[in-house]
Design an enzyme around this catalytic site. Structure first.
Site, PDB file in Angstrom:
ATOM      1  N   GLY A   1     -50.754 -19.785 -12.165  1.00 41.10           N
ATOM      2  CA  GLY A   1     -50.645 -20.073 -12.621  1.00 41.10           C
ATOM      3  C   GLY A   1     -49.656 -21.814 -12.375  1.00 41.10           C
ATOM      4  O   GLY A   1     -49.989 -23.238 -13.044  1.00 41.10           O
TER       5      GLY A   1
ATOM      6  N   ASN B   1     -47.753 -12.458  -4.284  1.00 40.75           N
ATOM      7  CA  ASN B   1     -48.558 -12.194  -4.954  1.00 40.75           C
ATOM      8  C   ASN B   1     -49.776 -13.595  -5.750  1.00 40.75           C
ATOM      9  O   ASN B   1     -50.501 -12.654  -5.756  1.00 40.75           O
ATOM     10  CB  ASN B   1     -47.779 -11.966  -6.355  1.00 40.75           C
TER      11      ASN B   1
ATOM     12  N   GLU C   1     -47.936 -18.933 -19.854  1.00 35.26           N
ATOM     13  CA  GLU C   1     -48.786 -18.214 -19.748  1.00 35.26           C
ATOM     14  C   GLU C   1     -48.084 -16.545 -20.483  1.00 35.26           C
ATOM     15  O   GLU C   1     -49.286 -16.309 -20.896  1.00 35.26           O
ATOM     16  CB  GLU C   1     -48.837 -17.604 -17.931  1.00 35.26           C
TER      17      GLU C   1
ATOM     18  N   GLY D   1     -42.009 -19.720 -15.512  1.00 31.28           N
ATOM     19  CA  GLY D   1     -42.560 -17.881 -14.949  1.00 31.28           C
ATOM     20  C   GLY D   1     -42.287 -17.190 -15.158  1.00 31.28           C
ATOM     21  O   GLY D   1     -41.435 -17.207 -15.996  1.00 31.28           O
ATOM     22  N   VAL D   2     -42.568 -15.969 -14.199  1.00 30.16           N
ATOM     23  CA  VAL D   2     -42.021 -14.271 -15.201  1.00 30.16           C
ATOM     24  C   VAL D   2     -40.402 -14.647 -14.462  1.00 30.16           C
ATOM     25  O   VAL D   2     -40.474 -14.445 -12.668  1.00 30.16           O
ATOM     26  CB  VAL D   2     -43.153 -13.799 -15.027  1.00 30.16           C
ATOM     27  N   GLY D   3     -40.049 -13.682 -14.836  1.00 30.74           N
ATOM     28  CA  GLY D   3     -39.044 -13.179 -13.570  1.00 30.74           C
ATOM     29  C   GLY D   3     -37.023 -13.529 -13.624  1.00 30.74           C
ATOM     30  O   GLY D   3     -36.883 -14.046 -15.055  1.00 30.74           O
ATOM     31  N   ASN D   4     -36.361 -13.524 -13.148  1.00 29.59           N
ATOM     32  CA  ASN D   4     -34.636 -13.819 -13.308  1.00 29.59           C
ATOM     33  C   ASN D   4     -34.415 -15.334 -13.567  1.00 29.59           C
ATOM     34  O   ASN D   4     -33.782 -14.913 -14.215  1.00 29.59           O
ATOM     35  CB  ASN D   4     -34.520 -12.684 -11.877  1.00 29.59           C
TER      36      ASN D   4
ATOM     37  N   LYS E   1     -33.137 -12.187   1.411  1.00 28.82           N
ATOM     38  CA  LYS E   1     -32.786 -11.052   2.951  1.00 28.82           C
ATOM     39  C   LYS E   1     -31.607 -11.297   2.870  1.00 28.82           C
ATOM     40  O   LYS E   1     -31.839 -11.247   4.896  1.00 28.82           O
ATOM     41  CB  LYS E   1     -33.765 -11.579   3.953  1.00 28.82           C
TER      42      LYS E   1
ATOM     43  N   ILE F   1     -41.391 -19.470  -3.216  1.00 28.34           N
ATOM     44  CA  ILE F   1     -41.248 -18.924  -1.711  1.00 28.34           C
ATOM     45  C   ILE F   1     -40.257 -20.106  -0.542  1.00 28.34           C
ATOM     46  O   ILE F   1     -39.168 -19.372  -0.274  1.00 28.34           O
ATOM     47  CB  ILE F   1     -41.997 -17.696  -0.620  1.00 28.34           C
TER      48      ILE F   1
END
Lengths: 503, 503
Positions: free
Chosen positions: A387, A383, A293, A268-271, A407, A363
């Site tokens: 995929g 979001n 992807e 996936g994308v991100g940190n 949070k 999540i």
């Protein structure tokens, strides 16, 4: 003739973005390019939004149905959402304004597996496609289109649309030419054939997109960057998650279930994804492949260093720095990167054949391993599924990762019952938080619960989860998947009411 | 030599069921044949259960881990469950005694997509397979095995097991020989290749199963029928559901989205499935194909009448009357029926390529189209997901069907929130009850809710669902998928506490 539009017929159709919007009518289904903030049209959506705003000001309804590849950018989703110009949007999105409108119930949003979008369009499930609005990087002398920084669903949009508007973006490197692999062998049942891709680096298609010139109604020149913003460096939690996952992969190698070259990585994308890639590099892995992807910054470094032998994707999602790195060594990367339509990058047939290692964020996961990838508190869209389902269902391993809290600890990502399920217990194998990793393979629901609570939950929530599970094991209606129905969603309810899942 | 064991080496291994159990040790993983009450071992499980009971009486633990194709029969699941002889069971089951034990928390049960079982065994996710216990219909002179009335995972069990016990059941028609198609081209990643099946009737493998003779430790002769019990004729609800579905299919033909030959049908087992098949016959459909898991009685009639041109499956599930019909015209059916391993009958690659029309039962759907196929009130296992996920995710259409109420109206099959999710909103297209059909394709969650409530809910529950949805649309935290977390599972809770979902 401009050097990026080398076909006289297309050059004759040049016009302004504003003029191009004349071909878009209220109620139209407009299928747009764009995937993870790359390769989306930069000019026409804004001009369309201005026309819509004017129409709305005059008391007229002017909205369209928008299909894309995946997420785009403020110039597209943001602009159209701001003027309430979309009556429908699909699939994945990540724009703050659009998200706010979706969760205010101001438009219809359809969340759908990325591998399903093209075929559902072909099946007619979204109705006719009136307009394709597609960014390309060049129009060749022969009228073929060199794709932009993403391929997404563009082949399908160009094939299906009644009218085509092209944006030719000279900001995109001319050197993209030759990197794409557009497979034209798909068909509708009962005429489908095996897709002849056996390895992540196989090329099975063409480097360009075809378009019927008779359908092209406007060509707009642009010179505008993709959305991509710099990635934050991985934080401690991300590095801890990556560490657990890489330790697990080493363990699988030691047991002979994976070779040191692993299997094609989907990330996936991100940190967290970036931290995993960094961790693989630091850990001495070599000659890996990616069948994924999105090409992120981290992958360029891995390709450069030989950690990755090659990467297949449908889109670039590079930071400005990443784009510089790419541009400075285009010839090197062109031999090691393939960009495909998303129906191929995410195809169940290919993901299962290749045996991808699917690594995606989440999540929340419940104690039984049902994963929620999309909804906060069961009702608010973040979001979309993207995929993740394509890869989790069909991959060799399906990994879902998240920090154990969000949070500042007000939210636990391990909950008694997921408030929305995108990936069922049947599709989730590995759950990872900064606390540890739960290997769910070959475990029954109650075994899964004990493992997830012990290995993944944050210590401040673990006793509450243990208490829930133990009481459920005594009091539940059935003891296969013990639950207390009056409490199962009480953590989410408390969060909505008080701002925290803590009592 | 007995005519069903025509190989001297195997004939020399003949022994009683009781003697064969000596090769099964406490803690072993025993992989057994059997799919939908067909082709399961008839003698050794009972003898094993007797040994277990004796051991337990002597204070010794004797349990095994049992893997199968799918559901078996009282002689296997029932016998072993009765003596608490299973520490683990996977995948699908439907035996009342076993189900009772699972829901009392007396053994570990793993519910898993039928297309995943064989590959997860190959991946090592279930550990080593100690014993394969497989019913066959014949052992040929060349040592090859003619499969029985189901193929299931037998190829995988025979390949992977350390020791093999064969049951040769002379009750099975000798004429089964030639009907099976066992594909030996599978491999592990990264060595997988496209599966060369393009049409439901393609034969891509061998008619027999291979076994290494050195692994065979016992051969037991049996002469015992499969479980199959007569199907009840379709009731009014089933016929109403079938009627709605067939009307929908006609509508799709009229819109040009399906041809009159439709696409390969996958059909679950039971009353509703039989009613759909009957309805297709009555409706004048011709030359259809089935690419499914189970051949039921109804399909024989459809083949005989030309409604079905051919049927591919992994198992027979025929009533005694159906077996007579089959036996009296074996030559006719042998040309029109193919039995395959379940990894092929349920393979995502093939289901998507063929574009199957997936028709499965369900326990409940929520107003957003999340479908629960497995759990009563979120915790009590019914049978398992079976192949419904394989077909729903990858098919051309995914249909889920149920009467709108159960238990004389005490349960609504349309609920505010599914108490367990096996098929997410991303995978469900069509919901049908006797009230009507909801076509969810191209609809957002709120549009889906309005359609499902209006078309599928029972009138006695519809106002309650409308009330829930309307209040959720005002009060929900997010308005993408409106929910009231304090009430979402209250119907199930009420059922558990009072025996009815009604207030």
């Amino acid at each position: 003739m401009p050097d990026r539009i080398r076909h006289s017929g297309f050059a004759a159709l040049r016009c302004s973005a504003d003029e191009a919007t004349a071909h878009i009518r209220p109620g139209d289904t407009v299928a747009m390019s764009g995937f993870t903030g790359a390769g989306y049209p930069k000019a026409v959506p804004g001009a369309l939004a201005a026309r819509m705003e004017a129409a709305h000001g005059a008391g007229e309804d002017f909205r369209v149905r928008v299909l894309t590849g995946a997420s785009t950018a403020p110039e597209l989703d943001g602009a159209l959402a701001r003027v309430e110009g979309m009556e429908l949007r699909l699939p994945y999105q990540s724009d703050p304004t659009l998200r706010e409108r979706i969760n205010a119930g101001r438009l219809e949003y359809i969340d759908i597996h990325l591998s399903h979008v093209a075929q559902h369009a072909w099946f007619g499930y979204f109705g006719p496609i009136d307009v394709a609005l597609v960014e390309v990087s060049q129009i060749r002398e022969d009228g073929l289109l060199v794709p932009s920084s993403s391929v997404g669903n563009n082949k399908t949009w160009l094939d299906l649309a009644d009218r085509v508007i092209l944006e030719v973006n000279r900001w995109q490197p001319a050197a993209l030419e030759g990197m794409h692999d557009v497979y034209y062998g798909t068909a509708l049942p009962p005429n489908r054939k095996p897709i002849p891709l056996l390895h992540p680096d196989d090329r099975i298609g063409e480097t360009t997109l075809r378009v019927d010139p008779a359908k092209v109604v406007a060509v707009v020149e642009t010179d505008a960057p993709d959305r991509n913003s710099p990635f934050a460096p991985p934080d401690d939690d991300s590095r801890a998650i990556a560490g657990h996952l890489i330790e697990f992969l080493r363990h699988e190698i030691a047991r002979g279930r994976l070779t040191p070259q692993l299997l094609p990585l989907q990330s996936g994308v991100g940190n967290i994804a970036n931290a995993v890639l960094e961790g693989l590099a630091d850990g001495g892995f070599r000659d890996l492949t990616a069948y994924t992807e999105v090409i992120q910054d981290g992958m360029l470094g891995l390709l450069r260093g030989g950690v990755l032998r090659m990467a297949s994707a449908t889109s670039f999602s590079l930071s400005p720095k990443g784009i510089d790195a790419f541009n400075s060594e285009v010839d090197f990367y062109r031999e090691r990167i393939v960009l495909r339509p998303q129906e191929i990058s995410n195809h169940p047939e290919l993901i299962r054949r290749l045996g991808c290692i699917a690594m995606n964020g989440m999540i929340e996961s419940d104690i039984y391993g049902h994963v929620n990838s999309t909804h906060i508190a069961g009702s608010r869209m973040m979001n979309g599924i993207g995929g993740s389902g394509d890869f989790a269902r069909n991959g060799y391993l399906s990994v879902f990762m998240s920090p154990s809290t969000a949070k500042n600890g007000a939210i636990s990502s391990i909950v008694p019952m997921a408030s929305h399920v995108d990936h069922t217990e049947h599709d989730t194998m590995i759950i990872v938080t900064e606390q540890g990793l739960a290997d769910l393979r070959g475990l029954s629901p109650k075994q899964r619960a004990r493992t997830i609570i012990a290995n993944c939950a944050h210590p401040s929530y673990r006793p509450m989860l243990e208490d829930y599970f133990e009481r459920a094991c005594r009091e539940s209606y059935g003891l296969h998947t013990p639950h207390l129905l009056g409490e199962a969603l009480s953590w989410h309810r408390r969060f909505v009411e008080t701002g925290s899942m803590r009592p």
